[in-house]
Scaffold this motif. Sequence first.
Motif, short mmCIF file in Angstrom:
data_model
loop_
_atom_site.label_atom_id
_atom_site.label_comp_id
_atom_site.label_asym_id
_atom_site.label_seq_id
_atom_site.Cartn_x
_atom_site.Cartn_y
_atom_site.Cartn_z
N LYS A 1 -106.98 -44.34 -67.96
CA LYS A 1 -107.93 -43.34 -68.45
C LYS A 1 -107.20 -42.04 -68.77
O LYS A 1 -106.29 -41.64 -68.07
CB LYS A 1 -109.00 -43.09 -67.37
CG LYS A 1 -110.23 -42.44 -67.92
CD LYS A 1 -111.14 -41.97 -66.79
CE LYS A 1 -112.04 -40.85 -67.25
NZ LYS A 1 -111.31 -39.69 -67.72
N GLU A 2 -107.61 -41.41 -69.85
CA GLU A 2 -106.96 -40.15 -70.21
C GLU A 2 -107.43 -39.03 -69.27
O GLU A 2 -108.52 -39.09 -68.73
CB GLU A 2 -107.29 -39.79 -71.66
CG GLU A 2 -106.57 -40.70 -72.62
CD GLU A 2 -106.65 -40.21 -74.05
OE1 GLU A 2 -106.64 -39.00 -74.26
OE2 GLU A 2 -106.74 -41.05 -74.94
N PRO A 3 -106.57 -38.02 -69.07
CA PRO A 3 -106.93 -36.96 -68.12
C PRO A 3 -108.20 -36.22 -68.52
O PRO A 3 -108.48 -36.05 -69.70
CB PRO A 3 -105.74 -36.00 -68.20
CG PRO A 3 -104.67 -36.69 -68.94
CD PRO A 3 -105.27 -37.82 -69.68
N THR A 4 -108.96 -35.83 -67.51
CA THR A 4 -110.14 -34.99 -67.75
C THR A 4 -109.67 -33.62 -68.25
O THR A 4 -108.66 -33.10 -67.79
CB THR A 4 -110.92 -34.82 -66.45
OG1 THR A 4 -111.22 -36.11 -65.93
CG2 THR A 4 -112.21 -34.05 -66.67
N ILE A 5 -110.40 -33.07 -69.19
CA ILE A 5 -110.12 -31.70 -69.62
C ILE A 5 -111.26 -30.83 -69.11
O ILE A 5 -112.43 -31.16 -69.33
CB ILE A 5 -110.02 -31.59 -71.15
CG1 ILE A 5 -109.05 -32.64 -71.69
CG2 ILE A 5 -109.58 -30.20 -71.56
CD1 ILE A 5 -109.00 -32.67 -73.20
N MET B 1 -109.92 -33.29 -80.22
CA MET B 1 -110.20 -33.51 -78.80
C MET B 1 -111.37 -34.46 -78.60
O MET B 1 -111.34 -35.35 -77.77
CB MET B 1 -110.49 -32.16 -78.14
CG MET B 1 -110.69 -32.22 -76.65
SD MET B 1 -111.24 -30.63 -75.99
CE MET B 1 -109.73 -29.71 -75.90
N SER C 1 -108.84 -38.24 -79.57
CA SER C 1 -108.33 -38.61 -78.25
C SER C 1 -109.52 -39.02 -77.39
O SER C 1 -110.63 -38.56 -77.62
CB SER C 1 -107.59 -37.45 -77.60
OG SER C 1 -108.49 -36.64 -76.88
N GLY C 2 -109.30 -39.88 -76.44
CA GLY C 2 -110.41 -40.41 -75.67
C GLY C 2 -110.81 -39.54 -74.48
O GLY C 2 -111.64 -39.94 -73.68
N SER C 3 -110.23 -38.36 -74.37
CA SER C 3 -110.37 -37.58 -73.14
C SER C 3 -111.83 -37.28 -72.77
O SER C 3 -112.18 -37.34 -71.61
CB SER C 3 -109.65 -36.25 -73.29
OG SER C 3 -108.42 -36.42 -73.91
#
Lengths: 234, 558
Positions: free
Chosen positions: A42-46, B277, B281-283
Amino acid sequence: MADSGNAPKPSSSVKLVLLGEAAVGKSSLVLRFVNNDFQENKEPTIGAAFLTQKCNLPTRTIKFEIWDTAGQERFASLAPMYYRNAQAALVVYDLTKPTSLVKAKHWVAELQRQASPGIVIALVGNKLDLTNDEAGSGGDGESPGVDGEGDARKVTTDEAKTYADEEGLLFFETSAKTGYNVTEVFTAIANAIPETSLKTARGPGAAHAAARSEEQRVNLNGARDQNAKDGCAC
Amino acid sequence: MSFAPTLRPHGDLASLVAGSLNRKSRAWNLLRSQSETVIQPFEGIELGMSGDLAGFEREFDEIPDNTTDDVRLALWHSKMKHYMILSSAGKPIYSRHGDLSLINSSMGVVQTIISFYEGQKDPLLGFTAGNARFVITTEGPLYFVAISRLGESDAQLRSQLDALYMQILSTLTLPTLKNIFVHRPSTDLRKPLEGTESLLSSLADSFTKGSPSALLGALECLKLRKSQRHSINNIFLKNRADKLLYGLIVAGGKLVSVIRPRKHSLHPSDLQLIFNMLFESGSIKAGGGESWIPLCLPAFNNRGYLYMYVSFFDKPDDENDGDSSHHPARSHATPSIPEEPPEGEEESSETRSNSTSAPPPPPSSSSSSRPSPQSADEEIAIILISADKESFFSLKEMRDKLALSLQKSGYLSLIRSACRQGRPKISSISTSSSSTAHQEIQLSHFLYKSRANVQFCMPSLEPHFSGWEPERQIARRKLMSVYHQLHASMHAKHSHLKVLHSVGEDVASLAWITPVFELYCVAGPNASRAAMTQGANRVVQWAKKEEERLFIIGGGVF
């Protein structure tokens, strides 16, 4: 478990915040709890994500309002915004990474210093699926090798448990990947929230019609909302 | 066995049947240019051929960890596009391909070369080595390097590097970035930027794939009737929270509606960062729920953070296009939004046919030929931006009210169907006033930029330029390369070109710039100049007629 039907149980909102180093699995724990789902890589939370999920107890329903925060250092200064007035916190570390426990201890200290005095804190060691513990790897038959081979655990249960006991924290080891112990953490938190700190709605306009009708049915002390705010240290 | 291909089937059939048997001779190509039938550009793409783009389909594959360094380095060298960011002290910060340990020495060489020229007070801007172009920009304590074998101009590569710099500023703000290096010039910037590698990479990859939006510095809008967009703007404005600075509704990366204060407009480069964003990107999407994101919009103000509330609409459960099964039970993440009522299919198809003058293509065929990953193109998000970091709940309340009124008024399903409809098919673009209305347009694709509105539109990339098959990916990149070349020629310093017509072996192209618009068109190699000019004229007439549907003019202002 999200749907309790029309059971006339009192329903209360609980603000819960997740804290911990980057990449320990905070969002994955939430994703498992809220959607019963898991995403590899999973990509990091922003910034932070806000999610809600209900938790049914025998006598009442807790509606968790979850703040899943980003673990990167640059977001640390925003954390007070999320733990302010929170009734519960999940401080997560990665049990294959000792430094993440150090970071978790810092968060616990900060919460004890700055958050609401009554806050329920759970210390959670995640990624149990990477260890040889049977509990964590159970489920999909993908158990790691025997005799320490493939065991990535670097933080012993004893070490973390001892620390949690000293600080009066709830303690769990979980696997967001297999789902092991995830619901248990949230249920334990729900049970540990003192009755007096429960409020029925977060604020004006936030309550839903359903919650409101339940509110009318059960005589909940209207001043509780006030109490919770007064209890805040800041 | 000998097999002389004398007839070449078109489109999908070509790749299916002809395949490698159909390696065309020079004579065949010459013959073909005399042909009456419309030939698509880049028809001769074959896998494994030795061309400029050989292996482009593997461009975005990761370099595996589990092989020897020699193999990994060879893979690294095979990439057509590299982006590197390093500090002026030589600390690596980011590289699109390869982990930093693999390419540390390359970074060192780059740093040595750049700082040699810096030392001579004659900064190095770019150089060519073999078929690779190196372009370097220096932004304070940071060096940005683009290495490309895709043939972009220096100015284009420079603007790509600038976008990466904007992404870094968006994460840190300019004062913070400066501070970090003032106090410790040897700082490792990877730590403060932790977690944004995926944003940099998705930005970089959109350039490598070829982004019309980035090329033109313009935005794309969802095509809607003027009155519909007006009503959506009004609903948006009516629900506005006091703390709101900018509000956006975005569907599949296309702008649906914007509301903003009178004295501030939104800069395309800032929106590019937001769209990257959210949609590349999947974020944000991956976690579900609602997001609250501190970010700096450098073109708006590079000194401070704004706070962005983002919420995606759940897919309606009753959608029967097979996509909804991928996201079961998402609806309880946003419990305040009631389930969507079944969509009025006849209503949406009616508005659909009203919105285009030509009869719409049958929607069933377009959605069935569409590969499933494209469902990401249909995601609808509400974005609310405020300067107040404590305003999450007031913006959330605004969103909930807005979502409810959009849904009650039917505009949500309208947006959904406009989104599913996709971009107009090029064949549908004709002007009813023209007597030759039903004569097929000769162009294969075009980009039309409205200069005043800083927005662009283009027809659907299907079927020739979309899809995941390597041939399609290469065709799409070739198309984008043509656009980049046209754009570079038109914008070259001192060129003052107004019209440019160029014919190549596998494509013919036309660029036309006026104070009102920029138009770039592409057709098959045998398209005559007259046919292209006629096509270009038709596009311009069409865009003028549809202007208020294609573009957001003004937007909702408060």
